[in-house]
Design a protein around this motif. Sequence first.
Motif, PDB file in Angstrom:
ATOM      1  N   ASP A  28       0.875  -1.166   0.000  1.00 13.84           N
ATOM      2  CA  ASP A  28       0.000   0.000   0.000  1.00 13.84           C
ATOM      3  C   ASP A  28       0.915   1.219   0.000  1.00 13.84           C
ATOM      4  OD1 ASP A  28      -2.151  -1.756   0.244  1.00 13.84           O
ATOM      5  OD2 ASP A  28      -2.170  -1.637   2.425  1.00 13.84           O
ATOM      6  N   GLU A  30      -8.964  -0.703  -4.643  1.00 11.98           N
ATOM      7  CA  GLU A  30      -7.957  -0.152  -3.724  1.00 11.98           C
ATOM      8  C   GLU A  30      -6.826   0.408  -4.563  1.00 11.98           C
ATOM      9  OE1 GLU A  30      -6.751  -3.084  -0.825  1.00 11.98           O
ATOM     10  OE2 GLU A  30      -8.705  -3.023   0.182  1.00 11.98           O
ATOM     11  N   TRP A  86      -4.551   2.331  -3.814  1.00 16.06           N
ATOM     12  CA  TRP A  86      -3.271   2.446  -3.101  1.00 16.06           C
ATOM     13  C   TRP A  86      -2.473   1.145  -3.126  1.00 16.06           C
ATOM     14  CZ3 TRP A  86      -8.100   3.182  -0.760  1.00 16.06           C
ATOM     15  CH2 TRP A  86      -8.618   2.053  -0.111  1.00 16.06           C
TER      16      TRP A  86
HETATM   17 ZN   LIG Z   1      -3.146  -3.498   0.415  1.00 16.75          ZN
END
Ligand SMILES: [Zn+2]
Length: 234
Positions: A118, A177, A179
């Motif tokens: 991330d 997601e 990120w």
């Molecule tokens: Zn992740």
Amino acid sequence: MSLTTTPLTGQTDQHLCSATDAELLGARVHREVVKPFLQLKDEARRAGFDLTILSGFRDFERQLSIWNRKAAGQQAVLDSNAVQLDIERLSKKELAFAIMRWSALPGASRHHWGTDLDVFDAAARPEGYEIELLPEEVNSGGMFGPLHDWLDRRIAMHAAFGFFRPYDQDRRGVAPERWHLSYAPVATHYETLLSTDVIQDTIQNADIELKEVVLSHLDEIYERFVINTGRPPK
Ligand SMILES: [Zn+2]
């Protein structure tokens, strides 16, 4: 390979980089991820971004603790719009599936592999701002939007040193997601090794909430949340 030696389920750290490299990157990652990440970070720097890892490797116990806290109502379970759910109203299956929108089943997290990260732009983070990993931070227009727009272009051009987005869009499994990056050369291999049998053994041996409902829906969970991902660009 036994469950305690496989790099797939977060129960060993044998596949990870050295402590020195972890300090350099600010996170523990797979040893083969260090060089390509630093290359990508270097390119990002030229474009004005400070590409930084918020979270790399996460072990089984950490993922189990997140899961058990959410299942027990000690940590918020969010709906697809990141709004908190009233878990009292959910069946056990609905609760397990709601958790998996945002948090992987322990043993089946790509963060166990050390290949998945991330990330954020440290140059765009306001002083003292606590990153929450929410869509509004990473969408175009959000504080990290420019970094992610740049990453999208690099990925599309095959110029992201092997990184791609497994959660690039909503496939009704894991929520998008932006990120989250994944290092394809290793992660694609690990994904083929992570079978329902491996996950079943891991869950069976764990002190995990919702164990029965997870085991009885494992094929559906695998199809919807484990292999239902974006692919590196062809
Ligand atoms: Zn992740």
